[in-house]
Enzyme design. Structure first.
Site, PDB file in Angstrom:
ATOM      1  N   PRO A   1       0.787  -1.235   0.000  1.00  0.00           N
ATOM      2  CA  PRO A   1       0.000   0.000   0.000  1.00  0.00           C
ATOM      3  C   PRO A   1       0.823   1.292   0.000  1.00  0.00           C
ATOM      4  O   PRO A   1       0.266   2.373   0.174  1.00  0.00           O
ATOM      5  CB  PRO A   1      -0.808  -0.113   1.290  1.00  0.00           C
ATOM      6  CG  PRO A   1       0.092  -0.857   2.219  1.00  0.00           C
ATOM      7  CD  PRO A   1       0.834  -1.851   1.350  1.00  0.00           C
ATOM      8  N   GLY A   2       2.137   1.197  -0.138  1.00  0.00           N
ATOM      9  CA  GLY A   2       2.942   2.398  -0.320  1.00  0.00           C
ATOM     10  C   GLY A   2       3.767   2.831   0.868  1.00  0.00           C
ATOM     11  O   GLY A   2       4.379   3.900   0.829  1.00  0.00           O
TER      12      GLY A   2
ATOM     13  N   ASP B   1       2.123  -5.449 -14.089  1.00  0.00           N
ATOM     14  CA  ASP B   1       2.839  -6.609 -13.579  1.00  0.00           C
ATOM     15  C   ASP B   1       4.340  -6.353 -13.683  1.00  0.00           C
ATOM     16  O   ASP B   1       4.859  -6.103 -14.779  1.00  0.00           O
ATOM     17  CB  ASP B   1       2.455  -7.852 -14.386  1.00  0.00           C
ATOM     18  CG  ASP B   1       2.959  -9.147 -13.773  1.00  0.00           C
ATOM     19  OD1 ASP B   1       3.915  -9.093 -12.970  1.00  0.00           O
ATOM     20  OD2 ASP B   1       2.396 -10.209 -14.100  1.00  0.00           O
TER      21      ASP B   1
ATOM     22  N   ASP C   1       9.925  -5.903  -2.859  1.00  0.00           N
ATOM     23  CA  ASP C   1       9.224  -6.534  -1.740  1.00  0.00           C
ATOM     24  C   ASP C   1       8.335  -7.610  -2.342  1.00  0.00           C
ATOM     25  O   ASP C   1       7.171  -7.366  -2.665  1.00  0.00           O
ATOM     26  CB  ASP C   1       8.413  -5.482  -0.981  1.00  0.00           C
ATOM     27  CG  ASP C   1       7.807  -6.021   0.306  1.00  0.00           C
ATOM     28  OD1 ASP C   1       7.969  -7.218   0.583  1.00  0.00           O
ATOM     29  OD2 ASP C   1       7.158  -5.237   1.024  1.00  0.00           O
TER      30      ASP C   1
ATOM     31  N   CYS D   1       8.354 -10.721   3.734  1.00  0.00           N
ATOM     32  CA  CYS D   1       7.946 -10.837   5.140  1.00  0.00           C
ATOM     33  C   CYS D   1       7.742 -12.318   5.449  1.00  0.00           C
ATOM     34  O   CYS D   1       6.685 -12.741   5.914  1.00  0.00           O
ATOM     35  CB  CYS D   1       6.685 -10.018   5.417  1.00  0.00           C
ATOM     36  SG  CYS D   1       5.287 -10.385   4.343  1.00  0.00           S
TER      37      CYS D   1
END
Length: 319
Positions: free
Chosen positions: A136-137, A181, A204, A257
């Site tokens: 989400p930035g 993409d 990420d 993560c």
């Protein structure tokens, strides 16, 4: 037979740890010294950690502001501040004004890792950065808070790109946000008709989210063991396709993560074996999720309380 059945259940690892058996076995294999600590941490409540915006204020000044509002908090290192008690963001002083953002302390390592010592390709130029899989930035915003740079924020989901716009708007920051993409650079890489390489890329990558179970408790039951291999294929493809977009002397920060080695250490080992122009710079590697308790000593990494992550900083050798 109740006592006998309860005793038998208590010996069952899946019941004892509230995780699928394959997940427990994978952790024991990947982290033989820390697997129990990871599982115990997954059973705790995640803290509310803020990232102080250095363009607006300082950590010490913000802690004083919280204290004046009767909100107990502590510094975790860098721009990270952990609230003693979580609360709605509408009750967090300065949130609407962009003074702080909500971001785990472990996630706050990404932007400084990529930027530390990174210089533009030429004198007088601004850093050109790509944040792949950016929604989400949070990391996009952190990059812009720390450096005067040109950032392209890329995400495959157009609706999630709106979240990037909203977060940047709250902070008074700007980036080129593109819904596409990352595995198909031909659709988004040309900027103003030019394919200029990036000084730095933050990747990420999509992963099992095995490092943030305490924030998303259902993820351990929604994931299947086969997801690890399928996601590893996507991660490898992203690394392979984005690496050519880094200029010689530039760098790519790969992070997930996840605490599974197939999505971290093993992924990078394979990449380095096939890309002789890449060198692994000092990086945290696998960060085991930690929970800070009152009276605990400050750990070596100084973060005290953070989710599980993997970081690998790759430098492209200049010929």
């Amino acid at each position: 037979e109740r006592d006998t059945l309860v005793e038998a259940t208590a010996r069952e690892p899946m019941a004892q740890w509230n995780h699928p058996r394959w997940w427990i076995d994978r952790l024991r294999q990947d982290h033989p010294r820390h697997w129990q600590e990871i599982l115990r941490t997954n059973a705790t409540q995640a803290p509310m950690t803020l990232r102080v915006n250095p363009r607006h204020t300082t950590v010490s000044a913000y802690l004083q502001r919280l204290a004046a509002a009767g909100i107990a908090a502590e510094a975790l290192g860098g721009p990270a501040v952990m609230l003693e008690q979580a609360r709605p963001v509408t009750e967090v002083p300065g949130f609407d004004a962009g003074d702080v953002s909500v971001q785990d302390a472990g996630a706050q390592l990404a932007a400084p890792l990529l930027l530390d010592g990174l210089v533009p390709a030429g004198p007088g130029q601004r850093l050109r950065l790509l944040d792949a899989c950016a929604a989400p930035g949070g990391k996009t915003a952190h990059l812009l808070e720390l450096a005067d740079c040109d950032v392209t924020a890329l995400d495959i989901d157009a609706r999630r790109c709106e979240r990037i716009h909203q977060n940047l708007s709250r902070l008074g920051l700007h980036a080129r946000v593109v819904a596409a993409d990352a595995r198909d650079p031909e659709l988004w890489w040309p900027e103003n008709g030019q394919k200029l390489p990036y000084d730095g890329i933050l990747l990420d990558a999509p992963c099992t989210a095995s490092g943030i179970v305490r924030r998303h408790p259902d993820v351990r039951w929604l994931r299947r063991e086969s997801d690890i291999g399928q996601l590893a294929i996507i991660q490898a493809a992203l690394l392979s396709l984005l690496w050519p977009l880094v200029r010689p002397g530039g760098r790519l920060l790969y992070c997930t993560c996840s605490v599974f080695r197939a999505e971290g250490e093993l992924q990078i080992q394979t990449f380095l074996a096939h890309n002789t122009d890449a060198a692994l710079s000092p990086s945290p590697g696998h960060l085991i999720p930690r929970t800070a308790r009152k009276g605990d000593p400050v750990r070596d990494n100084g973060l005290r309380d953070h989710d599980g992550f993997f970081y690998a900083l790759l430098e492209k050798r200049a010929d």
